[in-house]
Scaffold this active site. Structure first.
Site, PDB file in Angstrom:
ATOM      1  N   SER A  37       0.792  -1.226   0.000  1.00 57.49           N
ATOM      2  CA  SER A  37       0.000   0.000   0.000  1.00 57.49           C
ATOM      3  C   SER A  37       0.826   1.278   0.000  1.00 57.49           C
ATOM      4  CB  SER A  37      -0.936   0.015   1.214  1.00 57.49           C
ATOM      5  OG  SER A  37      -0.200  -0.110   2.417  1.00 57.49           O
ATOM      6  N   ASP A 345      -4.023   7.906   7.813  1.00 55.04           N
ATOM      7  CA  ASP A 345      -5.167   7.110   8.265  1.00 55.04           C
ATOM      8  C   ASP A 345      -4.794   6.113   9.363  1.00 55.04           C
ATOM      9  OD1 ASP A 345      -3.683   5.286   6.858  1.00 55.04           O
ATOM     10  OD2 ASP A 345      -5.227   4.813   5.374  1.00 55.04           O
ATOM     11  N   HIS A 348      -0.921   4.607   7.093  1.00 55.09           N
ATOM     12  CA  HIS A 348      -0.261   5.230   5.950  1.00 55.09           C
ATOM     13  C   HIS A 348       0.027   6.693   6.258  1.00 55.09           C
ATOM     14  CE1 HIS A 348      -2.952   1.989   4.332  1.00 55.09           C
ATOM     15  NE2 HIS A 348      -1.776   1.591   3.882  1.00 55.09           N
TER      16      HIS A 348
END
Length: 374
Positions: A37, A345, A348
């Site tokens: 990610s 978040d 991240h």
């Protein structure tokens, strides 16, 4: 009133300058990226591995793209800033070709990274008694397979491939963070996570070696971030024992020690690959040190909001990163100015944080050997 107006104009100018693309300073004709990610530009969203993931809706993407793109941030990622510095368009996700019936031009690069991806496959975790539900099965080996499938459309003969890949950059990671996150968030011990390090490094070395065998000449292999500064993990390991926290930045030392162990093993593995492939330029990207700059000195880098508290999240925890209320879901809130936060978040980072890390890499300060093409 005039002073206030001048301040507003000046502030607006500074904000607009920060959002401008980087001036090209690198010399690559194409970029091929593998990972999770931290560098996924849309593969997870396209894959459909999870129905209606929160990264597929606002506030994800609000800072730069003004829409969700599948990036796990409010805006651009490190890979985006590297593409800008190379004068390249943002690297398209490989699975976009599936959505558009192979109409995507990957000549200038392809992104194989998938959010939630691990270095090791599900069976590896199951054999070790970790029966968790992985977000995706798009492991590093799967991503390597995608590259091999794409390669014939990029070049046909060995001389042609040698010529083409001579001006290409291969980014192998960051990958492996989820191999540790899954057991840590499943309340396994630090020892359980520490024991996984050699297996994660071995997988990264194997795939990096395979890419060199396929023709890659210039490769950058990033290490792990200081995960002890990650809001979701700080929330998970919330502890009243002050000695477990770094007095300078309040990051959780045991988690950062895990990241350091991973990075030390990775650097040793890359040193061995340099001896095996002397013709290749294999760079270690020091994400840890580049990020630690703003965790140690937040205000110096413009993080006047917070570096440890998530900008977007929910719950009544001190880090705004309760697993039960994820960013973009009902009950979550988003900070007014993400550029003043480092954590986006909970797991991240914000575009502002990624920009600082990328700047350190592109300058050559946090790559070994130096990040240049000369």
């Amino acid at each position: 009133m005039r002073i206030n107006m001048l301040f507003i104009v000046a502030f607006s100018f500074l904000v607009s300058v920060r959002s401008l693309p980087m001036k090209p300073t690198l010399n690559y004709d194409s970029i091929f990226n593998f990972g999770d990610s931290l560098s996924d530009t849309g593969n997870f969203l396209i894959s459909g591995d999870v129905d209606s993931p929160n990264i597929g809706r606002p506030p994800y993407g609000q800072t730069f793209f003004n829409r969700s793109t599948g990036r796990c941030s409010d805006g651009r990622l490190i890979i985006d800033f590297i593409a800008e510095a190379s004068g390249l368009p943002y690297i398209p996700p490989y699975l976009q070709s599936v959505r558009t019936n192979n109409s995507v031009d990957f000549k200038r690069g392809a992104n194989f990274a998938v959010a939630g991806a691990t270095a090791n496959e599900f069976s590896f975790f199951k054999e070790r008694g970790l029966s968790v539900t992985l977000l995706t099965n798009k492991t590093l080996d799967i991503q390597l397979g995608w590259f091999k499938k794409l390669k014939p459309s990029l070049c046909k003969t060995k001389p042609e491939c040698e010529q083409y890949f001579r001006k290409s950059l291969f980014l192998v990671g960051e990958i492996g963070g989820n191999d540790y996150n899954y057991p840590l968030l499943a309340f396994r011990s630090f020892k359980h996570a520490m024991d996984l390090v050699p297996f994660v490094i071995n997988k990264i070395m194997n795939v990096t070696s395979a890419l060199i065998e396929e023709g890659a000449v210039t490769l950058m292999v990033p290490g792990n971030l200081p995960i002890g500064c990650s809001a979701v993990l700080l929330e998970r390991f919330n502890d009243n024992s002050g000695w477990l926290y770094d007095s300078r930045n309040q990051c959780y030392k045991p988690l950062n020690n895990l990241a350091k162990l991973h990075n030390d093993k990775l650097k040793k593995g890359l040193a061995a690959l340099r001896e095996k492939y002397p013709h290749a330029k294999i760079m270690y990207a020091d994400y840890y040190s580049s990020a630690m700059q703003f965790f140690n000195s937040p205000s110096k880098y413009g993080f006047t909001g917070s570096v440890l508290k998530a900008c977007c999240g929910g719950g009544d925890g001190r880090y705004n990163a309760k697993p039960s209320v994820r960013c973009g879901e009902k009950g979550s809130t988003t900070c007014e100015n993400p550029s003043t936060y480092a954590n986006w978040d909970g797991i991240h980072l914000t575009e502002a944080a990624y920009r600082h890390i990328a700047t350190g890499l592109i300058s050559g300060r946090f790559t070994m050997p130096s990040y240049n093409n000369n």
